[in-house]
Design an enzyme around this catalytic site. Structure first.
Site, PDB file in Angstrom:
ATOM      1  N   TRP A  80       0.832  -1.199   0.000  1.00 14.42           N
ATOM      2  CA  TRP A  80       0.000   0.000   0.000  1.00 14.42           C
ATOM      3  C   TRP A  80       0.870   1.253   0.000  1.00 14.42           C
ATOM      4  CZ3 TRP A  80      -5.561  -0.058   1.597  1.00 14.42           C
ATOM      5  CH2 TRP A  80      -6.089  -1.359   1.602  1.00 14.42           C
ATOM      6  N   TYR A 115      -4.424   4.353  -2.966  1.00  7.04           N
ATOM      7  CA  TYR A 115      -5.427   4.654  -1.928  1.00  7.04           C
ATOM      8  C   TYR A 115      -5.098   5.998  -1.279  1.00  7.04           C
ATOM      9  CZ  TYR A 115      -8.180   3.727   2.385  1.00  7.04           C
ATOM     10  OH  TYR A 115      -9.066   3.774   3.443  1.00  7.04           O
ATOM     11  N   ARG A 120     -11.019  10.883   1.736  1.00  8.99           N
ATOM     12  CA  ARG A 120     -11.081   9.425   1.648  1.00  8.99           C
ATOM     13  C   ARG A 120     -12.010   8.853   2.709  1.00  8.99           C
ATOM     14  NH1 ARG A 120      -5.305   7.033   2.225  1.00  8.99           N
ATOM     15  NH2 ARG A 120      -5.751   7.243   4.464  1.00  8.99           N
ATOM     16  N   ASP A 121     -12.749   7.820   2.314  1.00 14.91           N
ATOM     17  CA  ASP A 121     -13.678   7.145   3.224  1.00 14.91           C
ATOM     18  C   ASP A 121     -14.663   8.128   3.850  1.00 14.91           C
ATOM     19  OD1 ASP A 121     -14.574   4.722   4.059  1.00 14.91           O
ATOM     20  OD2 ASP A 121     -13.224   4.551   5.765  1.00 14.91           O
ATOM     21  N   SER A 127      -9.178   6.678   8.858  1.00 14.07           N
ATOM     22  CA  SER A 127      -8.928   6.347   7.459  1.00 14.07           C
ATOM     23  C   SER A 127      -9.167   7.520   6.518  1.00 14.07           C
ATOM     24  CB  SER A 127      -9.820   5.164   7.041  1.00 14.07           C
ATOM     25  OG  SER A 127     -11.184   5.471   7.226  1.00 14.07           O
ATOM     26  N   ASP A 167     -13.177   0.887  -1.312  1.00  8.04           N
ATOM     27  CA  ASP A 167     -14.394   1.417  -0.671  1.00  8.04           C
ATOM     28  C   ASP A 167     -14.990   2.643  -1.336  1.00  8.04           C
ATOM     29  OD1 ASP A 167     -14.233  -0.610   1.143  1.00  8.04           O
ATOM     30  OD2 ASP A 167     -13.763   0.636   2.871  1.00  8.04           O
ATOM     31  N   HIS A 212     -17.595  -5.446  -1.270  1.00 11.34           N
ATOM     32  CA  HIS A 212     -17.777  -6.875  -1.019  1.00 11.34           C
ATOM     33  C   HIS A 212     -19.256  -7.226  -1.083  1.00 11.34           C
ATOM     34  CE1 HIS A 212     -19.239  -6.238   3.140  1.00 11.34           C
ATOM     35  NE2 HIS A 212     -18.319  -5.286   3.201  1.00 11.34           N
ATOM     36  N   TRP A 215     -21.991  -5.541   0.960  1.00  9.59           N
ATOM     37  CA  TRP A 215     -22.205  -4.114   0.742  1.00  9.59           C
ATOM     38  C   TRP A 215     -22.917  -3.876  -0.592  1.00  9.59           C
ATOM     39  CZ3 TRP A 215     -17.716  -0.168   1.870  1.00  9.59           C
ATOM     40  CH2 TRP A 215     -18.206   1.140   1.795  1.00  9.59           C
ATOM     41  N   ASN A 251     -11.739  -6.825   4.239  1.00  5.62           N
ATOM     42  CA  ASN A 251     -12.900  -7.368   4.921  1.00  5.62           C
ATOM     43  C   ASN A 251     -12.655  -8.838   5.241  1.00  5.62           C
ATOM     44  OD1 ASN A 251     -16.080  -8.067   5.188  1.00  5.62           O
ATOM     45  ND2 ASN A 251     -15.686  -5.864   5.434  1.00  5.62           N
ATOM     46  N   TRP A 311     -16.963  -4.878  10.840  1.00  2.79           N
ATOM     47  CA  TRP A 311     -15.841  -4.862   9.904  1.00  2.79           C
ATOM     48  C   TRP A 311     -14.493  -4.662  10.587  1.00  2.79           C
ATOM     49  CZ3 TRP A 311     -13.051  -0.451  10.446  1.00  2.79           C
ATOM     50  CH2 TRP A 311     -13.703   0.633  11.057  1.00  2.79           C
ATOM     51  N   LYS A 339      -4.932  -6.968   1.803  1.00  2.00           N
ATOM     52  CA  LYS A 339      -4.649  -6.364   3.112  1.00  2.00           C
ATOM     53  C   LYS A 339      -3.580  -7.195   3.808  1.00  2.00           C
ATOM     54  CE  LYS A 339      -5.657  -4.228   7.168  1.00  2.00           C
ATOM     55  NZ  LYS A 339      -5.599  -2.788   7.429  1.00  2.00           N
ATOM     56  N   GLU A 343      -2.195  -5.921  10.276  1.00  2.00           N
ATOM     57  CA  GLU A 343      -2.383  -4.498  10.500  1.00  2.00           C
ATOM     58  C   GLU A 343      -3.790  -4.250  11.046  1.00  2.00           C
ATOM     59  OE1 GLU A 343      -1.581  -2.451   6.886  1.00  2.00           O
ATOM     60  OE2 GLU A 343       0.538  -3.037   6.845  1.00  2.00           O
ATOM     61  N   ASP A 345      -7.421  -2.686  11.931  1.00  2.00           N
ATOM     62  CA  ASP A 345      -8.436  -1.926  11.200  1.00  2.00           C
ATOM     63  C   ASP A 345      -8.738  -0.592  11.874  1.00  2.00           C
ATOM     64  OD1 ASP A 345      -8.932  -3.921   9.245  1.00  2.00           O
ATOM     65  OD2 ASP A 345     -10.126  -5.035  10.701  1.00  2.00           O
TER      66      ASP A 345
END
Length: 392
Positions: A80, A115, A120-121, A127, A167, A212, A215, A251, A311, A339, A343, A345
């Protein structure tokens, strides 16, 4: 990748669909799979982090899981670069993959995650990222995406698989009732289209993120998602193309669910195998590619969640199947680890969890203990090293 502060507003699968017919599945027309005959490159920084996990097992006298940890250190994961300051991660990934490939190793596919969208998000907590608004979009294009294009174009000897903005499309499709998501949508569309247009390189395979099954896999969401993908790809212009789509990034959904969870009732996408097969016909109708990679770095154990909206650091969970292309599903290029498992979430899900992206050693021990049968223990407790591997 989603903050606990917006967990209720951005609950995955919160949109309850009406029943609807799903088009008849089709068979993909594209067979040039970049994962066949290539090994997903090792993320050496991640492998170094696993030394703490190895040492923890050794201290406990657990040789079996210590040897499984050694195996994981030699498996490929995506790398990433979630900030402008982390673009050097691309240089490291390219150098390591090139060194192994040039010294007689198996040909590499370098997995990378782009990303860093502004807001973002939907600006959600940990995030949210470093950029915001129209000025953030300018920097995203000029300082981030352009830098990706320069680096990848100079590495024409390597093959890349790039996951584009996890996402983002999910938020564009289902969360427009949240003001922050509605404000971010036009910036997302322009930013992702720009990234697609700049990375039209023969050695780059782009996978636009499709969230996913819990969602976007509901009957009412499937055609909306396909149309959003179409709008973005068309906006990229100049006959821009993508290889396909990524699912389940960060996820916990299994590819093949051994137990159908109660919360998946009424959904045709109750695991990621079914999700890819449910979404593919809608993509085909819009002349979009129907190829997928599915993140299986972390897979929940049956009964671990009460609802799909859980999640964050889900437990119990285990490492899923690593790179695997020999699948019965005709739409899937590969199962893979996007992922890096271990690490966190975010500061949620489990007591004591660190901030998003930070190493969560207790959690990764659980993942190793519950690992998929394809993660076999190494023959030795010694770690394989090569002279050209970077040192951390």
């Amino acid at each position: 990748m989603r903050s606990a502060s917006l967990a209720s507003a951005l609950a995955l699968g919160a949109f309850v669909p009406s029943s609807g017919a799903v088009p008849t599945p089709i068979v993909s027309r594209d067979s040039s799979n970049p994962f066949v005959g290539r090994k997903l490159s090792i993320n050496h920084s991640y492998a170094a982090s696993l030394e703490a996990t190895f040492e923890a097992f050794i201290e406990e006298g657990d040789e079996l899981n210590a040897r499984k940890t050694r195996t994981v250190q030699g498996l490929g994961t995506f790398q990433w670069a979630p900030a402008i300051s982390l673009l050097a991660n691309l240089d490291t990934a390219i150098s390591a993959a090139r060194a192994e490939q040039n010294q007689g190793g198996v040909p590499q596919v370098v997995g990378l995650v782009l990303y860093n969208l502004p807001d973002r998000d939907c600006s959600a907590g940990e995030s949210a990222g470093e950029l915001s608004g129209r000025d953030g979009l300018r920097r995203y294009k000029n300082e981030y995406v352009d830098a990706w294009a320069t680096r990848l174009s100079r590495a024409s000897d390597l093959t890349f698989a790039v996951v584009v903005e996890p996402d983002a499309v999910g938020n564009m499709v289902t969360n427009q009732g949240v003001p922050l998501c509605a404000e971010a949508k036009p910036i997302y569309e322009e930013g992702i289209a720009y990234a697609i247009s700049k990375l039209q390189l023969p050695n780059v395979n782009l996978y636009l993120d499709a969230s996913h099954g819990g969602w976007l896999g509901w009957p009412d969401n499937l055609p909306l998602a396909a149309q959003q993908f179409k709008d973005i790809v068309d906006r990229a212009g100049n006959n821009a193309t993508i290889r396909g789509f990524s699912t389940n990034v960060s996820n916990y959904n299994p590819f093949h669910a051994t137990v159908r969870e109660n919360y998946t009732e009424w959904s045709p996408s109750w695991d990621e195998d079914h999700y890819t097969s449910s979404l593919a016909p809608y993509l085909e109708e819009l002349d979009l590619p129907t190829r997928f990679i599915v993140d299986q770095s972390r897979v929940h154990l049956p009964g671990a969640r009460e609802e799909w909206g859980e999640w964050c650091n889900v437990a119990p969970a285990g490492l899923g199947a690593p790179q695997k292309t020999d699948l019965e599903n005709p739409y899937v290029d590969s199962l893979t680890w996007v992922k890096p498992p271990g690490e966190s979430d975010g500061r949620c899900g489990l007591e004591g969890a660190p901030a998003a992206g930070q190493w969560f050693n207790e959690y990764v021990q659980m993942l190793v203990e519950n690992a998929d049968e394809d993660v076999q223990p190494a023959d030795s407790l010694e770690r394989e090293t090569k002279s050209w591997w970077p040192q951390f």
